[in-house]
Scaffold this motif. Structure first.
Motif, PDB file in Angstrom:
ATOM      1  N   TYR B  37       0.859  -1.307   0.156  1.00  0.00           N
ATOM      2  CA  TYR B  37      -0.132  -0.136   0.001  1.00  0.00           C
ATOM      3  C   TYR B  37       0.847   1.187   0.222  1.00  0.00           C
ATOM      4  O   TYR B  37       1.942   1.260   0.537  1.00  0.00           O
ATOM      5  N   GLN B  38       0.499   2.517  -0.732  1.00  0.00           N
ATOM      6  CA  GLN B  38       1.192   3.604  -0.765  1.00  0.00           C
ATOM      7  C   GLN B  38       0.232   4.548  -0.084  1.00  0.00           C
ATOM      8  O   GLN B  38      -1.141   4.540  -0.177  1.00  0.00           O
ATOM      9  N   GLN B  39       0.607   5.363   0.864  1.00  0.00           N
ATOM     10  CA  GLN B  39      -0.018   6.297   1.699  1.00  0.00           C
ATOM     11  C   GLN B  39       0.467   7.585   1.392  1.00  0.00           C
ATOM     12  O   GLN B  39       1.468   8.058   2.028  1.00  0.00           O
ATOM     13  N   LEU B  40       0.041   8.419   0.639  1.00  0.00           N
ATOM     14  CA  LEU B  40       0.231   9.604   0.594  1.00  0.00           C
ATOM     15  C   LEU B  40      -0.096  10.700   1.685  1.00  0.00           C
ATOM     16  O   LEU B  40      -1.069  10.225   2.588  1.00  0.00           O
ATOM     17  N   PRO B  41       0.522  11.763   1.939  1.00  0.00           N
ATOM     18  CA  PRO B  41       0.312  12.423   3.292  1.00  0.00           C
ATOM     19  C   PRO B  41      -0.977  12.881   3.277  1.00  0.00           C
ATOM     20  O   PRO B  41      -1.586  13.545   2.203  1.00  0.00           O
ATOM     21  N   GLY B  42      -1.780  12.701   4.439  1.00  0.00           N
ATOM     22  CA  GLY B  42      -3.077  13.159   4.561  1.00  0.00           C
ATOM     23  C   GLY B  42      -4.024  12.537   3.997  1.00  0.00           C
ATOM     24  O   GLY B  42      -5.365  12.982   3.982  1.00  0.00           O
ATOM     25  N   THR B  43      -3.744  11.406   3.258  1.00  0.00           N
ATOM     26  CA  THR B  43      -4.792  10.372   2.629  1.00  0.00           C
ATOM     27  C   THR B  43      -4.877   9.083   2.908  1.00  0.00           C
ATOM     28  O   THR B  43      -4.088   8.616   3.757  1.00  0.00           O
ATOM     29  N   ALA B  44      -5.855   8.326   2.717  1.00  0.00           N
ATOM     30  CA  ALA B  44      -6.214   6.949   2.747  1.00  0.00           C
ATOM     31  C   ALA B  44      -4.956   6.085   1.981  1.00  0.00           C
ATOM     32  O   ALA B  44      -4.697   6.441   0.972  1.00  0.00           O
ATOM     33  N   PRO B  45      -4.917   4.960   2.563  1.00  0.00           N
ATOM     34  CA  PRO B  45      -3.950   4.093   1.802  1.00  0.00           C
ATOM     35  C   PRO B  45      -4.568   3.657   0.544  1.00  0.00           C
ATOM     36  O   PRO B  45      -5.672   3.668   0.392  1.00  0.00           O
ATOM     37  N   LYS B  46      -3.722   3.380  -0.450  1.00  0.00           N
ATOM     38  CA  LYS B  46      -3.926   2.916  -1.690  1.00  0.00           C
ATOM     39  C   LYS B  46      -3.386   1.568  -2.068  1.00  0.00           C
ATOM     40  O   LYS B  46      -2.337   1.470  -1.858  1.00  0.00           O
ATOM     41  N   LEU B  47      -4.241   0.653  -2.701  1.00  0.00           N
ATOM     42  CA  LEU B  47      -3.392  -0.580  -3.165  1.00  0.00           C
ATOM     43  C   LEU B  47      -2.618  -0.331  -4.169  1.00  0.00           C
ATOM     44  O   LEU B  47      -3.115   0.112  -5.379  1.00  0.00           O
ATOM     45  N   LEU B  48      -1.356  -0.881  -4.013  1.00  0.00           N
ATOM     46  CA  LEU B  48      -0.278  -0.744  -4.949  1.00  0.00           C
ATOM     47  C   LEU B  48       0.108  -1.863  -5.591  1.00  0.00           C
ATOM     48  O   LEU B  48       0.168  -1.797  -6.803  1.00  0.00           O
ATOM     49  N   ILE B  49       0.091  -3.010  -4.897  1.00  0.00           N
ATOM     50  CA  ILE B  49       0.734  -4.236  -5.405  1.00  0.00           C
ATOM     51  C   ILE B  49       0.003  -5.319  -4.568  1.00  0.00           C
ATOM     52  O   ILE B  49      -0.220  -5.420  -3.269  1.00  0.00           O
TER      53      ILE B  49
END
Lengths: 121, 110
Positions: B37-49
């Protein structure tokens, strides 16, 4: 468009209770396992709980076992997390997330925006 | 203390290739697939792989994943400034019977 919208967060005293909800739309809710993940301020992600698509199986992190209860109402497309005996260490942003058709995987492809739970006297 | 172990930080310059490791055990990475998962500052995590090495639609092929035994890795090639984020590995743990995350790696693009 898949949407997950959490609600129910807020300020609660230590030892208190709170129920979080996650309203789902844009997909067949009853076909997917659902999960709760939390993130304490400035900390990493922590897995909280999961529930199977029909609600028949539930899973909990040791840190919340016996205090939190996950449930779902497939007729209302809504996921819940009933939290009790809250402690300071439960303070976090709580995210709901869509899982796969079965549990036993951490593939969470859609996440809500999160709801903040603050535990303080 | 997280069940899965990641380095707390990583860094690279634009265009470089960086890798982030994730170490577990036979009850999690050793017997189940790994997701990143990738989590950009201030946002919800995002499935990356997902499933060790699969990219969801919309994820650039600069991101790749691999797994061997009880360890996994995320590689980012052609590093870009927008890749600056926190990255987490995750896997189901058959002993705990719940999902587990790594502690997260903060990636800085210099």
């Amino acid at each position: 468009e898949v949407q997950l919208v959490e609600s129910g967060g807020g300020l609660v005293q230590p030892g208190g209770s709170l129920r979080l909800s996650c309203a789902a739309s844009g997909f067949t809710f009853s076909s997917y396992a659902m999960h709760w993940v939390r993130q304490a301020p400035g900390k990493g992600l922590e897995y909280v709980s999961a529930i199977s698509s029909n609600g028949g199986s539930t899973y909990y992190a040791n840190s919340v076992k016996g205090r939190f209860t996950i449930s779902r109402d497939n007729s209302k497309n809504t996921l819940y997390l009933q939290m009790g005996s809250l402690r300071a260490e439960d303070m976090a942003v709580y995210y709901c997330a869509r899982g796969a058709s079965t549990t036993g995987t951490t593939r969470l492809d859609y996440w809500g925006q999160g709801t903040l739970v603050t535990v303080s006297s | 203390q997280s069940v899965l172990t990641q380095p707390p930080s990583a860094s690279g310059t634009p265009g470089q290739r960086v890798t982030i490791s994730c170490s577990g055990s036979s009850s999690n990475i050793g017997s189940n697939t790994v997701n990143w998962y990738q989590q950009l500052p201030g946002t919800a995590p995002k499935l990356l792989i997902y499933s060790n090495n699969q990219r969801p639609s919309g994820v650039p092929d600069r991101f790749s994943g691999s797994k061997s035994g009880t360890s996994a890795s995320l590689a980012i090639s052609g590093l870009q400034s927008e890749d600056e984020a926190d990255y987490y590995c995750a896997a189901w743990d058959d002993s705990l019977n719940v999902g587990v995350f790594g502690g997260g790696t903060k990636l800085t693009v210099l």
